[in-house]
Design a protein around this motif. Structure first.
Motif, PDB file in Angstrom:
ATOM      1  N   MET A   1       0.919  -1.291   0.055  1.00  0.00           N
ATOM      2  CA  MET A   1      -0.052  -0.002  -0.012  1.00  0.00           C
ATOM      3  C   MET A   1       0.826   1.257   0.021  1.00  0.00           C
ATOM      4  N   LYS A   2       1.893   1.266   0.835  1.00  0.00           N
ATOM      5  CA  LYS A   2       2.868   2.350   0.789  1.00  0.00           C
ATOM      6  C   LYS A   2       3.371   2.817  -0.630  1.00  0.00           C
ATOM      7  N   ILE A   3       3.781   1.551  -1.236  1.00  0.00           N
ATOM      8  CA  ILE A   3       4.522   1.875  -2.560  1.00  0.00           C
ATOM      9  C   ILE A   3       3.384   2.655  -3.637  1.00  0.00           C
ATOM     10  N   ILE A   4       2.402   2.124  -3.538  1.00  0.00           N
ATOM     11  CA  ILE A   4       1.147   2.837  -4.202  1.00  0.00           C
ATOM     12  C   ILE A   4       1.016   4.309  -3.895  1.00  0.00           C
ATOM     13  N   ARG A   5       0.993   4.660  -2.624  1.00  0.00           N
ATOM     14  CA  ARG A   5       1.109   6.210  -2.211  1.00  0.00           C
ATOM     15  C   ARG A   5       2.124   6.954  -2.711  1.00  0.00           C
ATOM     16  N   VAL A   6       3.288   6.274  -2.650  1.00  0.00           N
ATOM     17  CA  VAL A   6       4.500   6.831  -3.190  1.00  0.00           C
ATOM     18  C   VAL A   6       4.580   7.087  -4.776  1.00  0.00           C
ATOM     19  N   ILE A   7       4.159   6.151  -5.437  1.00  0.00           N
ATOM     20  CA  ILE A   7       3.874   6.161  -6.851  1.00  0.00           C
ATOM     21  C   ILE A   7       2.849   7.268  -7.187  1.00  0.00           C
TER      22      ILE A   7
END
Length: 119
Positions: A1-7
């Motif tokens: 989920m964090k990677i999606i927010r970063v992207i």
């Protein structure tokens, strides 16, 4: 989920950067007058928050020089937002009146509407 927010955050910031609105051109005297009126305003925000981007774009569109605090990276300002406004929710506009009273405005649409008075 964090990677999606970063992207998504990177995409939001990139799109904001390439489509940055032009500000209003004012005479130096008129701009100074507007700056004096907005001197007691502060925007608490997260850099990649789409609602915060909306407010910052309106500030840019209106050429409003309002101090901004990224509460994701500044723990002191985050605590100030929590204590003053009652919650860590962004965007939040801190409005200090002439008597020193402080009001905290949270919703991006309300903030944009409030900023309309500085056209």
């Amino acid at each position: 989920m964090k990677i999606i927010r970063v992207i998504l955050g990177a995409i939001i910031l990139f799109l904001d950067w390439i489509t940055t609105p032009r500000g209003i051109k004012r005479t130096p005297e008129l701009q100074k007058e507007v700056d004096n009126k907005t001197a007691k305003l502060a925007l608490y925000h997260f850099k990649a928050c789409p609602f915060c981007v909306k407010v910052r774009r309106e500030m840019k569109r209106k050429s409003l020089n309002i101090v901004t605090y990224d509460v994701k990276r500044d723990e002191q300002r985050r605590q100030e937002l929590l204590e003053g406004g009652g919650r860590v929710k962004v965007p939040c506009l801190r409005i200090e009146d002439e008597a020193g009273g402080v009001k905290w405005m949270y919703e991006s649409s309300d903030i944009v509407e409030y900023l309309q008075q500085y056209s």
